[in-house]
Scaffold this motif. Structure first.
Motif, PDB file in Angstrom:
ATOM      1  N   TYR A 111       1.913   0.011 -12.804  1.00 54.72           N
ATOM      2  CA  TYR A 111       2.869   1.128 -12.731  1.00 54.72           C
ATOM      3  C   TYR A 111       4.295   0.593 -12.725  1.00 54.72           C
ATOM      4  O   TYR A 111       5.200   1.189 -13.306  1.00 54.72           O
ATOM      5  CB  TYR A 111       2.616   1.948 -11.453  1.00 54.72           C
ATOM      6  CG  TYR A 111       3.658   3.021 -11.194  1.00 54.72           C
ATOM      7  CD1 TYR A 111       3.470   4.330 -11.655  1.00 54.72           C
ATOM      8  CD2 TYR A 111       4.832   2.725 -10.490  1.00 54.72           C
ATOM      9  CE1 TYR A 111       4.432   5.308 -11.422  1.00 54.72           C
ATOM     10  CE2 TYR A 111       5.797   3.699 -10.255  1.00 54.72           C
ATOM     11  CZ  TYR A 111       5.586   4.978 -10.721  1.00 54.72           C
ATOM     12  OH  TYR A 111       6.541   5.946 -10.504  1.00 54.72           O
ATOM     13  N   ASP A 126       0.835  -1.211   0.000  1.00 53.68           N
ATOM     14  CA  ASP A 126       0.000   0.000   0.000  1.00 53.68           C
ATOM     15  C   ASP A 126       0.868   1.259   0.000  1.00 53.68           C
ATOM     16  O   ASP A 126       0.567   2.232  -0.707  1.00 53.68           O
ATOM     17  CB  ASP A 126      -0.929   0.016   1.217  1.00 53.68           C
ATOM     18  CG  ASP A 126      -2.032  -1.022   1.095  1.00 53.68           C
ATOM     19  OD1 ASP A 126      -2.276  -1.503  -0.037  1.00 53.68           O
ATOM     20  OD2 ASP A 126      -2.641  -1.370   2.121  1.00 53.68           O
ATOM     21  N   LEU A 148       2.329  -6.154  -7.351  1.00 54.20           N
ATOM     22  CA  LEU A 148       2.299  -4.712  -7.590  1.00 54.20           C
ATOM     23  C   LEU A 148       1.500  -4.361  -8.846  1.00 54.20           C
ATOM     24  O   LEU A 148       1.261  -5.206  -9.705  1.00 54.20           O
ATOM     25  CB  LEU A 148       3.735  -4.173  -7.705  1.00 54.20           C
ATOM     26  CG  LEU A 148       4.558  -4.275  -6.411  1.00 54.20           C
ATOM     27  CD1 LEU A 148       6.011  -3.906  -6.677  1.00 54.20           C
ATOM     28  CD2 LEU A 148       3.986  -3.367  -5.323  1.00 54.20           C
ATOM     29  N   SER A 149       1.118  -3.099  -8.939  1.00 53.51           N
ATOM     30  CA  SER A 149       0.290  -2.634 -10.058  1.00 53.51           C
ATOM     31  C   SER A 149       1.116  -2.517 -11.344  1.00 53.51           C
ATOM     32  O   SER A 149       2.350  -2.625 -11.327  1.00 53.51           O
ATOM     33  CB  SER A 149      -0.311  -1.273  -9.713  1.00 53.51           C
ATOM     34  OG  SER A 149       0.738  -0.307  -9.685  1.00 53.51           O
ATOM     35  N   GLU A 154       2.630   1.903  -3.425  1.00 55.32           N
ATOM     36  CA  GLU A 154       1.661   2.335  -4.449  1.00 55.32           C
ATOM     37  C   GLU A 154       1.265   3.799  -4.218  1.00 55.32           C
ATOM     38  O   GLU A 154       1.163   4.572  -5.167  1.00 55.32           O
ATOM     39  CB  GLU A 154       0.418   1.428  -4.431  1.00 55.32           C
ATOM     40  CG  GLU A 154       0.680  -0.016  -4.834  1.00 55.32           C
ATOM     41  CD  GLU A 154       0.937  -0.229  -6.335  1.00 55.32           C
ATOM     42  OE1 GLU A 154       0.817   0.726  -7.114  1.00 55.32           O
ATOM     43  OE2 GLU A 154       1.291  -1.373  -6.694  1.00 55.32           O
ATOM     44  N   THR A 204       3.840   6.420  -5.414  1.00 57.20           N
ATOM     45  CA  THR A 204       3.957   6.717  -6.852  1.00 57.20           C
ATOM     46  C   THR A 204       3.245   8.026  -7.209  1.00 57.20           C
ATOM     47  O   THR A 204       3.477   8.579  -8.271  1.00 57.20           O
ATOM     48  CB  THR A 204       3.382   5.574  -7.722  1.00 57.20           C
ATOM     49  OG1 THR A 204       1.984   5.443  -7.461  1.00 57.20           O
ATOM     50  CG2 THR A 204       4.089   4.259  -7.450  1.00 57.20           C
TER      51      THR A 204
END
Ligand SMILES: [Mg+2]
Length: 162
Positions: A103, A64, A100-101, A67, A70
């Protein structure tokens, strides 16, 4: 006439690197999941056990926090993989995909020379592999000042607003 592409996202100016083992990744959770045979075989150097890096959980709060960061930083993952354990290299990539995303797509750097990277901040639990000579600020994860992700995120949010 100048045509601006509105789809281009302007990245934050400050660059942040985040280590994996002991910072994003709970290394011991992987050690605890080794079979008895593998544990005995790689006792004393579990990082050499094939497949071990695929077994690790995230450090509490890490996903969290990174993220959210970013939004304020140009964030990369900067990790070292054992030179003589080739599965570690692909396992680390798979771990990023899993946890992770998007991104972080193409934002994983595996390197034994962290002092070569250009940037403002490095969150790392270890001074080795060039971390102590990183040209920006080394944020020593696990130290008294930065014991967990709450402390790191609070500090970095202050840095971002300066
Ligand atoms: Mg580490």
């Amino acid at each position: 006439m100048l045509h601006l592409n509105k789809n281009i996202k302007v990245l934050p100016e400050k660059r942040l690197y985040v280590d994996m083992d002991g910072v994003l990744v709970d290394f011991n959770s992987g050690v605890n999941r080794l079979s008895t045979r593998m544990y005995e075989l790689y006792k004393g150097h579990p990082d050499k056990a094939p497949g071990i890096f695929a077994l690790m959980d995230p450090v509490p709060g890490a996903i969290d926090a990174i993220e959210r960061l970013t939004d304020h930083f140009d964030v990369y993952i900067l990790s070292t993989a054992p030179w003589d354990n080739p599965s570690a290299w692909s396992d680390k990539l798979n771990w990023v995909h899993l946890h992770l995303s998007d991104y972080f797509s193409k934002r994983l750097i595996l390197c034994h020379h962290k002092e070569l990277l250009n940037g403002d901040y490095l969150v790392d639990d270890n001074s080795q592999n060039g971390a102590k000579d990183f040209p920006g600020e080394w944020i020593h994860f696990g130290s008294q000042q930065f014991p967990d992700w709450d402390a790191v995120e609070e500090y970095l949010n202050q840095c971002a607003s300066k």
